[in-house]
Design an enzyme around this catalytic site. Sequence first.
Site, PDB file in Angstrom:
ATOM      1  N   SER A  21       0.837  -1.211   0.000  1.00 41.81           N
ATOM      2  CA  SER A  21       0.000   0.000   0.000  1.00 41.81           C
ATOM      3  C   SER A  21       0.867   1.255   0.000  1.00 41.81           C
ATOM      4  O   SER A  21       0.469   2.284  -0.557  1.00 41.81           O
ATOM      5  CB  SER A  21      -0.988  -0.018   1.171  1.00 41.81           C
ATOM      6  OG  SER A  21      -0.320   0.135   2.392  1.00 41.81           O
ATOM      7  N   ASN A  22       2.041   1.195   0.607  1.00 40.18           N
ATOM      8  CA  ASN A  22       2.953   2.356   0.523  1.00 40.18           C
ATOM      9  C   ASN A  22       3.470   2.527  -0.901  1.00 40.18           C
ATOM     10  O   ASN A  22       3.597   3.654  -1.392  1.00 40.18           O
ATOM     11  CB  ASN A  22       4.122   2.209   1.501  1.00 40.18           C
ATOM     12  CG  ASN A  22       3.740   2.668   2.888  1.00 40.18           C
ATOM     13  OD1 ASN A  22       3.579   3.859   3.124  1.00 40.18           O
ATOM     14  ND2 ASN A  22       3.575   1.728   3.811  1.00 40.18           N
ATOM     15  N   HIS A 117       9.099   3.261   9.125  1.00 43.93           N
ATOM     16  CA  HIS A 117       8.833   2.413  10.285  1.00 43.93           C
ATOM     17  C   HIS A 117       7.546   2.892  10.941  1.00 43.93           C
ATOM     18  O   HIS A 117       7.401   4.100  11.193  1.00 43.93           O
ATOM     19  CB  HIS A 117      10.010   2.478  11.270  1.00 43.93           C
ATOM     20  CG  HIS A 117       9.824   1.536  12.409  1.00 43.93           C
ATOM     21  ND1 HIS A 117       9.975   0.167  12.272  1.00 43.93           N
ATOM     22  CD2 HIS A 117       9.438   1.746  13.693  1.00 43.93           C
ATOM     23  CE1 HIS A 117       9.705  -0.418  13.431  1.00 43.93           C
ATOM     24  NE2 HIS A 117       9.377   0.512  14.299  1.00 43.93           N
ATOM     25  N   ASP A 158      16.526   0.029  11.682  1.00 45.68           N
ATOM     26  CA  ASP A 158      15.787   1.235  12.103  1.00 45.68           C
ATOM     27  C   ASP A 158      16.675   2.268  12.794  1.00 45.68           C
ATOM     28  O   ASP A 158      16.262   2.934  13.743  1.00 45.68           O
ATOM     29  CB  ASP A 158      14.627   0.852  13.071  1.00 45.68           C
ATOM     30  CG  ASP A 158      13.658  -0.132  12.454  1.00 45.68           C
ATOM     31  OD1 ASP A 158      13.444  -0.071  11.231  1.00 45.68           O
ATOM     32  OD2 ASP A 158      13.117  -0.969  13.192  1.00 45.68           O
ATOM     33  N   GLU A 187       1.256   6.947   6.985  1.00 43.52           N
ATOM     34  CA  GLU A 187       2.410   6.505   6.194  1.00 43.52           C
ATOM     35  C   GLU A 187       2.233   6.917   4.733  1.00 43.52           C
ATOM     36  O   GLU A 187       3.160   7.393   4.083  1.00 43.52           O
ATOM     37  CB  GLU A 187       2.567   4.980   6.260  1.00 43.52           C
ATOM     38  CG  GLU A 187       2.948   4.468   7.629  1.00 43.52           C
ATOM     39  CD  GLU A 187       3.221   2.969   7.629  1.00 43.52           C
ATOM     40  OE1 GLU A 187       3.941   2.485   6.743  1.00 43.52           O
ATOM     41  OE2 GLU A 187       2.702   2.271   8.518  1.00 43.52           O
TER      42      GLU A 187
HETATM   43  C1  GRF Z   1       4.022  -0.594   6.802  1.00 40.53           C
HETATM   44  O1  GRF Z   1       3.364  -0.438   8.032  1.00 40.53           O
HETATM   45  C2  GRF Z   1       5.455  -0.181   6.913  1.00 40.53           C
HETATM   46  O2  GRF Z   1       5.681   0.871   7.796  1.00 40.53           O
HETATM   47  C3  GRF Z   1       6.093  -1.432   7.470  1.00 40.53           C
HETATM   48  O3  GRF Z   1       5.437  -2.480   6.807  1.00 40.53           O
HETATM   49  C4  GRF Z   1       4.129  -2.055   6.412  1.00 40.53           C
HETATM   50  C5  GRF Z   1       4.025  -2.269   4.926  1.00 40.53           C
HETATM   51  O4  GRF Z   1       2.741  -2.048   4.441  1.00 40.53           O
HETATM   52  N1  GRF Z   1       7.521  -1.394   7.315  1.00 40.53           N
HETATM   53  P1  GRF Z   1       2.478  -2.021   2.877  1.00 40.53           P
HETATM   54  O5  GRF Z   1       3.068  -3.304   2.291  1.00 40.53           O
HETATM   55  O6  GRF Z   1       3.127  -0.803   2.312  1.00 40.53           O
HETATM   56  O7  GRF Z   1       0.985  -2.009   2.755  1.00 40.53           O
END
Ligand code: GRF
Length: 215
Positions: A21-22, A117, A158, A187
């Site tokens: 999703s990011n 993070h 981190d 995020e």
């Molecule tokens: C996010 O919460 C990110 O901060 C962590 O893993 C998750 C990934 O989510 N490192 P997505 O795959 O981007 O939905």
Amino acid sequence: MIKEEGLSELRLAVFASGSGSNLQAIIDAIKEGKLEARINLVVSDKIDAFALERAQKEGISTVYINRKDFSERGDFINRLLAIMDEYRVNFIVLAGYMKKVPTELVRKFTGRMLNIHPALVPAFCGKGYYGMKVHQAVVDYGVKVTGVTVHLVDEEYDNGAIVAQCTVKVMDDDTAESLAERVLEYEHAIYPETIQLFAADRVDIRGRKTYIKDN
Ligand code: GRF
């Protein structure tokens, strides 16, 4: 456009192991003109990561690569470095990538590799704090505020210089799942914005501190 100093246009490799999703937020920000970058490649260590499907749907090249498919570590590293060259990557974005990035790649991309993070570093971070475990630990501890941290990647989990952080309230009735969902929304906003700071050459890195320059 080639800038006089700093990086030329950001040519990203986004590393993701899961839902992506990011990654989607970054794709959308580029499409909306809010982020001046190209995604040259999406890399995953999971052949069935939904992030790969999202990339393919957008016509973005994808590579699956996993250390376990190589008998020699050196061969894995060389392949990974060669892939970065092949796709002319000049900036790496870790977006839910669950593997530790090899030192050789971290060194090659010093100051040019970001991680997100889902907590306020240096709390609830480091080895073992990944995915839902982070949010579960936040809820179990009883803190009232958590958040999001975007930081440069160094050789420890981190640990690199922090570039951006934002806070997110923890509600009395939050579960790890409800909190994760709320944190993810933040995020999706902060990650593209922070990458754009690099695209605009606004990040001054001095040791373990960063300073955001004015436009
Ligand atoms: C996010 O919460 C990110 O901060 C962590 O893993 C998750 C990934 O989510 N490192 P997505 O795959 O981007 O939905």
